[in-house]
Each structure stands twice: as C-alpha cells, then as structure tokens.
Design a protein around this motif. Structure first.
Motif, short mmCIF file in Angstrom:
data_model
loop_
_atom_site.label_atom_id
_atom_site.label_comp_id
_atom_site.label_asym_id
_atom_site.label_seq_id
_atom_site.Cartn_x
_atom_site.Cartn_y
_atom_site.Cartn_z
N UNK A 1 53.49 39.27 44.27
CA UNK A 1 52.36 38.44 44.68
C UNK A 1 52.43 38.27 46.20
N UNK A 2 51.32 38.55 46.87
CA UNK A 2 51.21 38.35 48.32
C UNK A 2 50.27 37.17 48.55
N UNK A 3 50.75 36.16 49.26
CA UNK A 3 49.91 34.99 49.51
C UNK A 3 50.04 34.56 50.97
N UNK A 4 49.02 33.85 51.45
CA UNK A 4 48.99 33.44 52.84
C UNK A 4 49.59 32.04 53.02
N UNK A 5 49.43 31.50 54.23
CA UNK A 5 50.03 30.20 54.53
C UNK A 5 49.39 29.06 53.76
N UNK A 6 48.17 29.28 53.25
CA UNK A 6 47.49 28.27 52.43
C UNK A 6 47.73 28.48 50.94
N UNK A 7 48.66 29.38 50.61
CA UNK A 7 49.04 29.69 49.23
C UNK A 7 47.87 30.32 48.44
N UNK A 8 46.96 30.95 49.15
CA UNK A 8 45.89 31.71 48.50
C UNK A 8 46.40 33.11 48.22
N UNK A 9 46.28 33.56 46.98
CA UNK A 9 46.80 34.87 46.58
C UNK A 9 45.91 35.97 47.13
N UNK A 10 46.47 36.81 47.99
CA UNK A 10 45.72 37.91 48.57
C UNK A 10 45.81 39.17 47.72
N UNK B 1 43.09 33.39 43.63
CA UNK B 1 43.52 32.13 43.04
C UNK B 1 44.54 31.46 43.96
N UNK B 2 44.81 30.22 43.69
CA UNK B 2 45.82 29.50 44.46
C UNK B 2 47.15 29.49 43.72
N UNK B 3 48.22 29.63 44.47
CA UNK B 3 49.55 29.60 43.86
C UNK B 3 49.88 28.21 43.33
N UNK B 4 49.07 27.23 43.71
CA UNK B 4 49.28 25.86 43.20
C UNK B 4 49.14 25.79 41.69
N UNK B 5 48.47 26.79 41.10
CA UNK B 5 48.31 26.78 39.65
C UNK B 5 49.65 26.92 38.93
#
Length: 548
Positions: A211-220, A243-247
């Motif tokens: 999983x690649x995600x940015x500083x806002x935890x948005x999955x790229x 999606x957001x990694x917050x899930x």
C-alpha cells in the motif's frame, strides 16, 4: 515505406485547419473581387477572370469538406495532390489576372507549397513547388521574350520560384524530423504502456501486500493482495485506491510506532476482519518535497513455516538424545514392574506396581509425541478435497474404538470444497480435533458427538472448516492457553494435541483458531489458504507428478 504510410495518413487536425484556410481564403478573394475599390488592390487587373476563378475556388473548397468528412479526414495521396493542384492553378490564375508578380497574390503560393511539404511525399511535394513556380516564371519569360515585358519581372519570378522550392525543401525536412520524433514518441509510449501493464500485473500478483499512501494517509496505490490480507473495512468493502488508511485504524498505530523507532521490529498484526496473522513494515519514498510511505504486508504464516522448520531441526537433535537417555531406562523400569506384577504381591505392593506401570506408559507416550513432533517433514502441499479427508478421518476415529458409538456429523453439502494441504497431515489434524470434541461431549452429555460444518470467508473466498462439540467449552482463564504445549485440563492428557494441530496448519499455510463466544459456546475453526496460490516448489512437484 514509412514516409508513404505517413503521407497517406495526413494529420487530420492539420488537414482540417488547411481546409478551413482554403474556404476562408476563397471567400475573401471573391469578396475582394467584387468591391468597387478592387482596382486599388489589384493594378492592371482582369476583374472578370479574377472573380470567376475565385468563385470556382470557393466551390471546390466547399465540395472538399463533405468528401473529406466522409473519408474521416484520412484521404489518400491522390486526393491531397488534386486539392493542392487546384490551389496552385487557382492562385496562379488570380495572380495573373491581378497584375502578375507586381501584386501580393504570389505569397499565397508559399502557403500551398508548405502544405504540400507536410501532406505529400517528397517527389509530389517538389512537383507542386515546380508547378507553382513554373506558371509565373513561364508567363514572365514569354512576356520578356515575345512582348514588351521588362527584365525586372523575369528576375522577380525566378527569385520567387527559388523561394517556393526553398519553402518546399524546408517543410519537407521539418516534416520528416517531426515524423521521426513522433514515431519515437509513439514507440516510447507503447513501450512505457507495455511496461506499465507488466508492472501492474506483477504488482497485483505479488504475494506481499503493498500500500502506498501520502502524508494525509490517502491510499495512492495498492495491490490485490493487500486488500485481501486486510479483509473488509468497517464499511464492509475491501480497501481501494483513494480510500483513507484511517479505515484500518490499527495500522496507524503501527505507523506511528515505526516513525518513533524505524529500527524496531513491529509485532505481528491481526486484523479484526481477517484470521491471517500479518507482518507489517514501512518504508518512505522521497521525491522533491513530496514524501510517500510504502506499507508492506506479509503473511506471517510463511515466516512461521521457516521458523518451524528450523525449530523442528533443533528439536530433532534434542529428542534423539532424549530417546537414548530416557527411553532405555524407562523401558527397563517398565519391564521390571511387569515382572513384579507377575509375582505374588500383596494388595498394597500391587497398587504401587500399577502406579509405576501407569506412569511409565504416560512417560513413554510423552516421548513418542515429542518424537513425532520433531520428525515432522516438510509438507507435500497439493490441492486436496476437504470433504474426502473428513470422511477418512471419521473412519479412523471409528476404527480406533476409543469411543462407544460416536456420532460424527459432516456437512455433505460441500463435497466439492478443495484447498491446499498435505492430505496426511490434514487427517492428523482432523483426527485430533474430532477426538477432542467427542471426548468433551461425552464428558458432559454421556454421548460422544461432533459436528463438522463448512463455510467460506466471503471477502477472500477462502474455505473454512468449523468443528462443534457439546462439551463445557473453554473458560475465560484458559482461552489463551489451549494451544500452548503441555497445557491440558485432563488428568491423562499430555497437552500436545492442539499444539501439534496448530503447527501442522501453519506449515500448510492454514490457520487454526478457537472462536470463543462464551465459556459454554465456541468452536474450532480452520481457515485454508487460496487454492490458486501453491508454493512454487510444490507446484513444480504437482507438475512433475502430472507429467509422469
């Protein structure tokens, strides 16, 4: 060949632009020809010839539009040459009728010659340039030789012809260069697209979840394996791009722990929506001022299998020493007790001999179980029928005569359930779990009973096996201990049965767990791995067996 192919497929956008230019130019020239002040712009003009030519040129421009539209703006070279030839003739006639080279009409020929260098092959483009320069040059030369034409007009027409050829040569060269650049760009684009497809295929088929995600935890970006390993989120759907990694909030805790100490080995992660233990690791990608994070998710059972093999190797060396140092003296003690039992002993001594024999037998069974655990070989994993293995295990338990009229209920609706597992090891696991369930049911109800049910973990399409009994269940104090070695609640048990069963499941990439609902309700559950993902070594063995 490449040049011909390029010329036959004149760029539709440029062709539309040039067709619009022809239409606008012919309409403008027709309008100028009918102005009262046209004599100011066209000295010594023949207004009748000029207007007639302009009208014919406008009609030809209008007819070209539906024809090219019908051909989807991909006309052949003959039509393009004819169109440009009409332009050259029409402009030359209007050039002649408006006073020859003294006027400004001649510069319009340079646009037509430039278009021929773009749309036509080299020879045809030079032909258009030759025709465009031949007409004014021949008129100027005929006037110079046979009438009172001046030398200046002849020189001017000759220079203009040179300019037309130069224009054609320049645009032919530029078009060739642009064609080569475009062909190279298209080739690189195709290669990049092909590599992207290959990368996407490899990325999605990797057994490691990424999983690649940015500083806002948005999955790229993420692959299929990551979605399957994590299971559905709170919204009951698998994670997807954007999606957001917050899930999966637990992962954020792991991320912050890693940021605090990047060298720390993170503990095994067990997602609440999946029974698969996961090994989590992170890495950062720095690109200019942007920092992305890569989350690696691995099935911890793979690592456990390698650790188990190392453990078995060490345990084998230890148990061989145990067999030599314990079994021989134990055998002597047991043999001596049997001899004493055959002697004439009073009741008290006889009871002591029975104690010696009973505990000697228990110690011998303990050594046997440890030896069995240490001698486990690497599983020969193949896709096997779970229902058939359950039936074989049922027969083994019935033939053991350990239980009186055992009732073993097996769900017959799932006879086609298949999963990767070593068949002999699966039967060993099932016999242990079935015997355990029968024993606890008999202890509580007096009737040995067990039920085996099939199910699927729908989000990952993994087969599951559930073993139910009617026993007392597992208490709160013991629910975390039942798979520990040598833990047992039975007086005669050794506490290795469930431990060995879980070890066998792990080295076969399956998961054995106890689903605890209450102290009197629960069941054992086996989650099998995906049948499409055999170990490479075992897949090769399967292929070898099929070839033979």
């Amino acid at each position: 060949m490449q040049e011909a192919s390029r010329r036959n497929r004149a760029p539709s956008r440029l062709l539309k632009l040039y067709s619009s230019y022809r239409l606008f130019l012919s309409a403008l020239l027709l309008w100028l020809g009918h102005l009262d002040s046209s004599a100011i712009y066209f000295d010594d003009s023949d207004s009748g010839l000029f207007s007639t030519t302009a009208a014919a040129y406008l009609i030809a421009s209008l007819l070209n539009l539906p024809l090219f539209q019908l051909l989807r703006w991909r006309p052949n070279e003959t039509l393009l040459f004819a169109m440009l030839l009409v332009d050259v003739v029409a402009i030359n006639l209007m050039l002649y009728s408006s006073g020859g080279m003294a006027g400004s009409m001649g510069y319009l020929l340079m646009v037509t010659v430039a278009a021929s260098g773009t749309f036509l092959k080299t020879r045809l483009a030079l032909s258009i340039a030759a025709i465009a320069s031949f007409i004014p040059v021949s008129i100027a030369m005929s006037e110079f030789l046979f009438s009172d034409g001046g030398q200046t007009e002849a020189v001017r027409s000759g220079v203009f012809g040179i300019l037309l050829f130069a224009t054609a040569a320049i645009f032919i060269y530029l078009t060739k260069r642009l064609t080569l650049v475009q062909a190279l760009a298209e080739s690189e684009s195709r290669a990049a697209t092909r590599l992207q497809h290959i990368n996407d295929l490899v990325f999605n088929k990797m057994l490691t979840g990424i999983i690649v995600f940015d500083s806002d935890f948005c999955i790229e970006q993420l692959n299929e394996r990551a979605s399957l390993l994590l299971g559905p989120s709170d919204s009951q759907k698998l994670l997807a791009r954007h999606d957001s990694l917050d899930q999966v909030s637990e992962l954020l805790t792991y991320y912050h722990d890693w940021k605090a100490n990047p060298q720390r080995q993170l503990p095994t992660f067990l997602c609440k929506n999946s029974d698969i233990p996961l090994q989590i690791s992170f890495s950062e990608i720095h690109s200019n001022s942007v920092v992305d994070t890569i989350l690696f998710i691995e099935d911890a059972r793979t690592l456990s299998q390698h650790a188990q093999q190392l453990k078995n190797s060490s345990l084998g060396a230890l148990t061989s020493s145990i067999a030599h140092e314990i079994r021989n003296p134990l055998g002597a003690i047991s043999h001596a007790a049997q001899l004493l039992q055959e002697s004439q002993l009073d009741q008290a001594d006889q009871q002591l001999v029975d104690v010696v024999l009973r505990h000697s037998s228990r110690m011998d069974n303990l050594v046997q179980d440890i030896l069995q655990l240490s001698r486990q070989q690497a599983p020969q994993i193949s896709v096997t029928n779970i229902f058939a293995n359950c039936m074989l295990s049922k027969t083994q338990v019935q033939e053991s005569n350990l239980f009186n009229n055992p009732q073993i209920e097996i769900d017959a609706s799932a006879q086609s359930v298949n999963a990767p597992f070593d068949s002999s090891q699966l039967q060993q696991v099932l016999v242990n779990l079935i015997s355990n369930a029968l024993r606890h049911s008999e202890k509580k109800t007096g009737q040995p009973w067990v039920a085996i049910r099939f199910d699927y973990q729908t989000d990952m399409n993994l087969a599951m096996l559930k073993i139910y009994d009617r026993g007392e269940g597992v208490s709160d104090a013991n629910k975390n201990k039942i798979f520990e070695p040598f833990f047992t609640t039975e007086k005669q048990g050794l506490g290795l049965g469930l431990y060995i069963a879980r070890e066998l499941c792990e080295i076969n990439f399956a998961t054995l767990s106890y689903v605890y609902k209450s102290s009197s309700e629960g069941y054992f559950k086996i989650v099998f791995s995906d049948p499409a993902k055999l170990l490479p070594r075992n897949a090769e063995n399967e292929q070898d067996r099929s070839d033979r």
